[in-house]
Write an enzyme that holds these catalytic residues in place. Structure first.
Site, mmCIF file in Angstrom:
data_model
loop_
_atom_site.group_PDB
_atom_site.id
_atom_site.type_symbol
_atom_site.label_atom_id
_atom_site.label_comp_id
_atom_site.label_asym_id
_atom_site.label_seq_id
_atom_site.Cartn_x
_atom_site.Cartn_y
_atom_site.Cartn_z
ATOM 1 N N TRP A 137 -4.679 -3.182 -4.268
ATOM 2 C CA TRP A 137 -4.100 -2.280 -3.244
ATOM 3 C C TRP A 137 -4.405 -3.199 -1.947
ATOM 4 C CZ3 TRP A 137 -7.356 -0.634 0.421
ATOM 5 C CH2 TRP A 137 -8.700 -0.531 0.387
ATOM 6 N N TRP A 163 -2.804 3.583 1.076
ATOM 7 C CA TRP A 163 -3.125 2.616 -0.082
ATOM 8 C C TRP A 163 -3.965 3.124 -1.018
ATOM 9 C CZ3 TRP A 163 0.094 -1.217 -1.852
ATOM 10 C CH2 TRP A 163 0.978 -1.806 -0.873
ATOM 11 N N ASN A 220 8.875 6.391 4.458
ATOM 12 C CA ASN A 220 7.637 6.939 3.933
ATOM 13 C C ASN A 220 7.820 6.884 2.377
ATOM 14 O OD1 ASN A 220 4.865 7.444 4.146
ATOM 15 N ND2 ASN A 220 5.430 9.662 3.352
#
Length: 483
Positions: free
Chosen positions: A365, A388, A347
């Site tokens: 994005w 995102w 992550n």
């Protein structure tokens, strides 16, 4: 035609590929009638968000595991491909089913489909019921003091933790009444969910065990071996200190309610701080679904519409370099290669790679979101879009625009001994730690001793960090000034 007492209940499996804590299956078993478990491969309903390649690999193995579990109860899974509504109508006609049960989904397309199916089947006199098997709390039940959905994570999670009792997870049925005569089932192998030539997923089985048993074992291993390091160590990609439950959650092989129950049972040994931090990550998933439900265009549109004016560059060459892990920034390249080879990325490194694409390369994005959707085994529309947009600064409770991850210092801080980078970027493994995150600063002798020829064996940086940072700040400031 079956009599009311013997007419089967269809249990329509979707993102709930488990027997334990499965409310739809539990209700069907409790009805005392034969149960017909069904999975429908529906390529129409998701629209642009059809399953990506890595998720298809996982689905194949998860369905196989689910069928094995059902076999142990004296039942089995029926597979059909096609439009969900049409397939259900065919199965009802073939079996005389009097009821259809399923667990709810929250994407806009699925909600509309399910609503249409429920209305139609009820008009035909069928018993149709849906349940919550995916979330601790359903999105429409959590509101702020003004009666509006939460847009900030911390008060959302505080509200859920203080007001919601997740309850006791349901046990898996040991026996599930079967039909006397079964409808035909398609063959899983015929669905071609697995990659062929080349088999880019060849290393996935070394990392993952899809299925309910694999999910339960993963949670146990995490809580017994790694969770005691979680609060302070979850940002270390060089350590196995994260749960890696995300793909199991994405396919519903384990429920958040099960996770909470088991985590709480380990609280004394894991510690309060680690337990609360771990559960807050379950909370982020809940928050992401909250956003997706209340703002159904979240995966495609900027939550903050001022970002519609953002001056993206969208250079296809730099996007390709990012996808291939050839940016010249080792921590970024390590993450992108881990993603390709395992279907997953740590992550912390997801945030670093996403920030690099958006802010260093000035790429929309949504390009990153689409790539992750195709390459992640844990691809989840709510989590993916919320994360995102968080990094881009365009979402709810988003990172501030001036937060631009420095890929050099991030690597030095969170992979201090370089173990993560050396594993995934082996061509620079011989560099001393001092230069591992910035090979371009190593002198010719150091590079030669490490067997590196920049621009040949490992790329030069595709952008200069300082210049890219200033360019991004100027672009973000222009949005702020125009607001």
């Amino acid at each position: 035609m079956s009599s009311p007492r013997t007419a089967p209940v269809i249990v329509w499996f979707r993102q709930d590929l488990r027997l334990a804590d499965n409310p739809a299956l539990h209700a069907a078993v409790e009805s005392g009638r034969p149960v017909l478990p069904v999975f429908i491969l529906d390529a129409e309903t998701p629209g642009d968000w059809k399953l990506g390649g890595a998720a298809r690999w996982w689905l194949h193995h998860s369905l196989s595991a689910l069928n094995t579990r059902l076999d142990q109860t004296g039942n089995h899974l029926v597979l059909r491909a096609g439009n969900s509504h049409n397939v259900l109508k065919e199965l009802i006609k073939e079996t005389g089913a009097a009821a259809v049960y399923w667990n709810r989904r929250y994407e806009s397309s699925a909600r509309q489909r399910d609503s249409d199916i429920k209305s139609h089947l009820k008009e035909q006199g069928l018993d149709v019921q849906s349940f919550n098997a995916t979330l601790l709390v359903e999105p429409w039940t959590v509101k702020n003091k003004s009666g509006d959905p939460f847009r900030v994570f911390t008060p959302f999670w505080r509200s859920v933790r203080s007001e919601v009792d997740p309850g006791t997870p349901l046990k898996a049925p040991s026996q599930i009444q079967s039909l006397d005569k079964w409808p035909t089932s398609e063959e899983l192998d015929d669905w071609n969910l697995l990659p062929r030539n080349p088999d880019w997923a060849k290393d996935f089985p070394d990392v993952w065990t899809p299925g309910e048993d694999g999910a339960r074992q993963r949670l146990t291993d995490f809580l017994e071996d790694d969770a005691a390091h979680y609060a302070g160590g979850r940002d270390r990609p060089d350590k196995p200190w994260t749960s890696r439950l995300s793909p199991h959650l994405a396919f519903g092989e384990i429920s958040p309610r099960q996770i909470v129950a088991v985590a709480e049972s380990h609280r004394e040994t894991v510690g309060d701080k680690n337990t609360e931090k771990f559960l807050s990550e379950i909370g982020w998933r809940e928050f992401s679904y909250n956003l997706l439900y209340h703002f159904p265009n979240f995966p495609e549109q900027n939550y903050q519409d001022k970002f519609d004016r953002f001056p993206w560059l969208n250079n296809s060459d730099t996007l390709l370099a990012w996808q291939r892990g050839q940016t010249g920034y080792p921590i970024v390249d390590a993450g992108m290669r881990q993603l390709w080879q395992t279907g997953w990325m740590h992550n912390r490194v997801r945030m670093i790679t996403a920030s690099f694409l958006i802010k260093h390369l000035m790429t929309d994005w949504r390009e990153g979101e689409r790539w992750f959707w195709d390459t992640l085994v844990d691809a989840d529309l709510a989590n993916n879009s919320a994360s995102w947009q968080w990094v881009a600064g365009s979402g709810a409770d988003a990172a501030p625009y001036f937060r631009i991850f420095n890929p050099i210092t991030q690597g030095e801080k969170f992979d201090p001994n370089g173990e993560y980078i050396r594993k995934w970027v082996p061509e620079i493994a011989q560099l001393p730690n001092k230069f591992l995150n910035k090979p371009w600063e190593a002198g010719p002798i150091v590079l030669k001793d490490a067997g590196i020829e920049l621009g040949q064996t490992y790329p030069e940086p595709i952008v200069d960090h300082s210049a890219a940072r200033e360019r991004a700040l100027d672009a973000f400031k222009s949005l702020k000034e125009a607001a």
